[in-house]
Design an enzyme around this catalytic site. Structure first.
Site, PDB file in Angstrom:
ATOM      1  N   HIS A 164       4.659   2.996  12.750  1.00  0.00           N
ATOM      2  CA  HIS A 164       3.568   4.197  12.958  1.00  0.00           C
ATOM      3  C   HIS A 164       4.385   5.696  13.828  1.00  0.00           C
ATOM      4  CE1 HIS A 164       0.048   2.243  11.812  1.00  0.00           C
ATOM      5  NE2 HIS A 164       0.360   1.838  11.007  1.00  0.00           N
ATOM      6  N   HIS A 196       0.635  -1.273  -0.265  1.00  0.00           N
ATOM      7  CA  HIS A 196      -0.356  -0.318   0.205  1.00  0.00           C
ATOM      8  C   HIS A 196       0.853   1.564  -0.063  1.00  0.00           C
ATOM      9  CE1 HIS A 196       0.051   0.805   4.299  1.00  0.00           C
ATOM     10  NE2 HIS A 196       0.666  -0.395   4.529  1.00  0.00           N
ATOM     11  N   ASP A 241       3.256  -6.440   3.605  1.00  0.00           N
ATOM     12  CA  ASP A 241       3.314  -5.263   4.086  1.00  0.00           C
ATOM     13  C   ASP A 241       4.447  -5.385   4.995  1.00  0.00           C
ATOM     14  OD1 ASP A 241       1.919  -3.003   5.877  1.00  0.00           O
ATOM     15  OD2 ASP A 241       0.351  -3.808   5.434  1.00  0.00           O
ATOM     16  N   GLU A 258      -4.958   2.558   3.347  1.00  0.00           N
ATOM     17  CA  GLU A 258      -4.604   1.105   3.692  1.00  0.00           C
ATOM     18  C   GLU A 258      -4.862   1.510   5.547  1.00  0.00           C
ATOM     19  OE1 GLU A 258      -2.824  -1.958   6.545  1.00  0.00           O
ATOM     20  OE2 GLU A 258      -2.327  -0.274   6.693  1.00  0.00           O
ATOM     21  N   GLU A 259      -4.349   2.348   5.214  1.00  0.00           N
ATOM     22  CA  GLU A 259      -4.058   3.372   6.659  1.00  0.00           C
ATOM     23  C   GLU A 259      -5.365   4.057   7.774  1.00  0.00           C
ATOM     24  OE1 GLU A 259      -1.905   2.259   8.917  1.00  0.00           O
ATOM     25  OE2 GLU A 259       0.097   2.130   7.466  1.00  0.00           O
ATOM     26  N   ASP A 301       6.135   0.750   6.596  1.00  0.00           N
ATOM     27  CA  ASP A 301       5.013   1.016   6.254  1.00  0.00           C
ATOM     28  C   ASP A 301       4.178   1.447   5.553  1.00  0.00           C
ATOM     29  OD1 ASP A 301       3.182  -0.123   6.606  1.00  0.00           O
ATOM     30  OD2 ASP A 301       2.612   0.553   9.146  1.00  0.00           O
TER      31      ASP A 301
END
EC number: 3.4.11.-
Length: 357
Positions: A320, A66, A235, A212-213, A180
């Site tokens: 993240h 993604h 991922d 996606e997030e 990510d």
């Protein structure tokens, strides 16, 4: 990881691409995918795939990373020129204060920092209580609201973390923002590159989704467009090896991740056995992974009449956040595994996987 691959990931990770603002990543991906694909397809949310056409009745194999990274959006400008913002994706408040960011404006990127209060000015109560994200602001150095507007700031603009692509002292580890999931974007490109000019027993769609997030949104629309027989999500997942406990899920340098369970997917039995058999046969290092999060497989596996799905992942420390670390041996294992899986997906194999529920 050779220098060409490293350069690919340096470009990918440094591009800005918060959810709903993946346009710069998409433009680069289309450019790279087009070098090795028969054609390019894109849905109306912006997910993009390079296609290698097989026989008309060949199974359709979908492979996707993604494009989006966790980021923020400008929501308003205060009278004294600071920016209020909303998170895009899952952020923990304790990783934000004093972090550098860039606001993507029509005039180019504007540097900023998430404001923090020096310890000298904190009360005892404030010291012992984490600050809520809703109370944080971004300082771009503007004198006031009018100055911020003059600089080019508007509500709705995307904000992304800042972290240079850095090879660490142990050269097998690389630090950057957005592993990510620019990991998955780069692997999709490299998959098509490795298979370029080779005959495939399937029609392959390799690329990346959007948003996606914020709820696996691009995966849903892309799967309706492609109508795949099988899906491989690519991922990056959270490493949990920092304490030194070898029993925790997600150990850097121990192989690709086989995600058997998360909050959106219970791995299809046939796919699990297929991946494990291929990994064992070819002596490719892997590690089981269980997660409280989710991936694009969560939407794809329940699309159409059901799509057997697997996640071929790597672990990354500190996902993240602004600064995340991956191990290049894990990437090598994931790449080798994906190539073996895709080239083995002929009609007979795909039918056998579907029946093994």
């Amino acid at each position: 990881m050779n220098q060409e691959t490293k350069a690919l990931f340096q470009t990918l990770t440094q591009l800005p691409g918060a959810p709903g603002n993946e346009h710069q990543v998409r433009a680069f991906m289309k450019q790279e995918l087009a070098k090795y694909a028969d054609d390019i397809v894109q849905d109306r949310l912006g997910s993009v795939f390079g296609v290698r056409r097989g026989a008309e009745d060949a199974p359709r194999i979908m492979v996707a990373g993604h494009m989006d990274e966790v980021g923020f959006m400008v929501t308003s400008i205060t009278d004294n020129g600071l920016l209020r913002f909303q998170t895009l994706g899952g952020w923990w408040s304790q990783v934000l204060l004093a972090q550098r960011v860039e606001i993507q404006t029509d005039n180019g990127p504007v540097p900023g920092v998430i404001s923090s209060i020096p310890p000298h000015l904190l009360t005892d109560a404030q010291r012992n209580r984490p600050m809520d994200i809703k109370n944080m602001m971004i300082d771009i150095g503007a004198d006031d609201k009018e100055d911020a507007i003059k600089i080019g700031i508007r509500p709705g603009q995307q904000i992304v973390p800042v972290c240079p692509f850095t090879t660490m002292a142990n050269e097998k580890k690389i630090l950057s923002k957005a592993w990510d999931n620019r990991y998955g974007c780069g692997l999709s490109i490299e998959l098509l590159k490795e298979l370029h000019g080779k005959e495939l027993p399937n029609t392959l769609y390799a690329g990346a989704t959007v948003q996606e997030e914020v709820g696996l949104r691009g995966a849903q629309t892309a799967s309706h467009m492609i109508k795949p027989d099988l899906f491989f999500a690519l991922d990056a997942s959270p490493a949990n090896d920092m304490s030194g406990d070898k029993n925790e899920f997600g150990q850097l340098g121990k192989g690709f991740l086989l995600r058997i369970l998360d909050r959106t997917t219970v791995m299809h039995r046939g796919m699990r056995e297929f991946v494990l058999d291929m990994a064992e046969t070819h002596d490719i290092p892997y590690q089981y992974f269980v997660s409280g999060g989710g991936t694009d497989a969560g939407k794809v596996h329940i699309s159409n009449s059901g799509v057997p799905s697997a996640v071929i992942g790597i672990c990354s420390r500190y996902i993240h956040t602004n600064a995340t670390i991956i191990h290049i041996d894990d990437y090598a294992a994931a790449k080798e595994m994906l190539i073996k899986l895709v080239t083995a997906c002929d009609k007979q194999t795909v039918d056998a996987i579907k029946e093994n529920m």
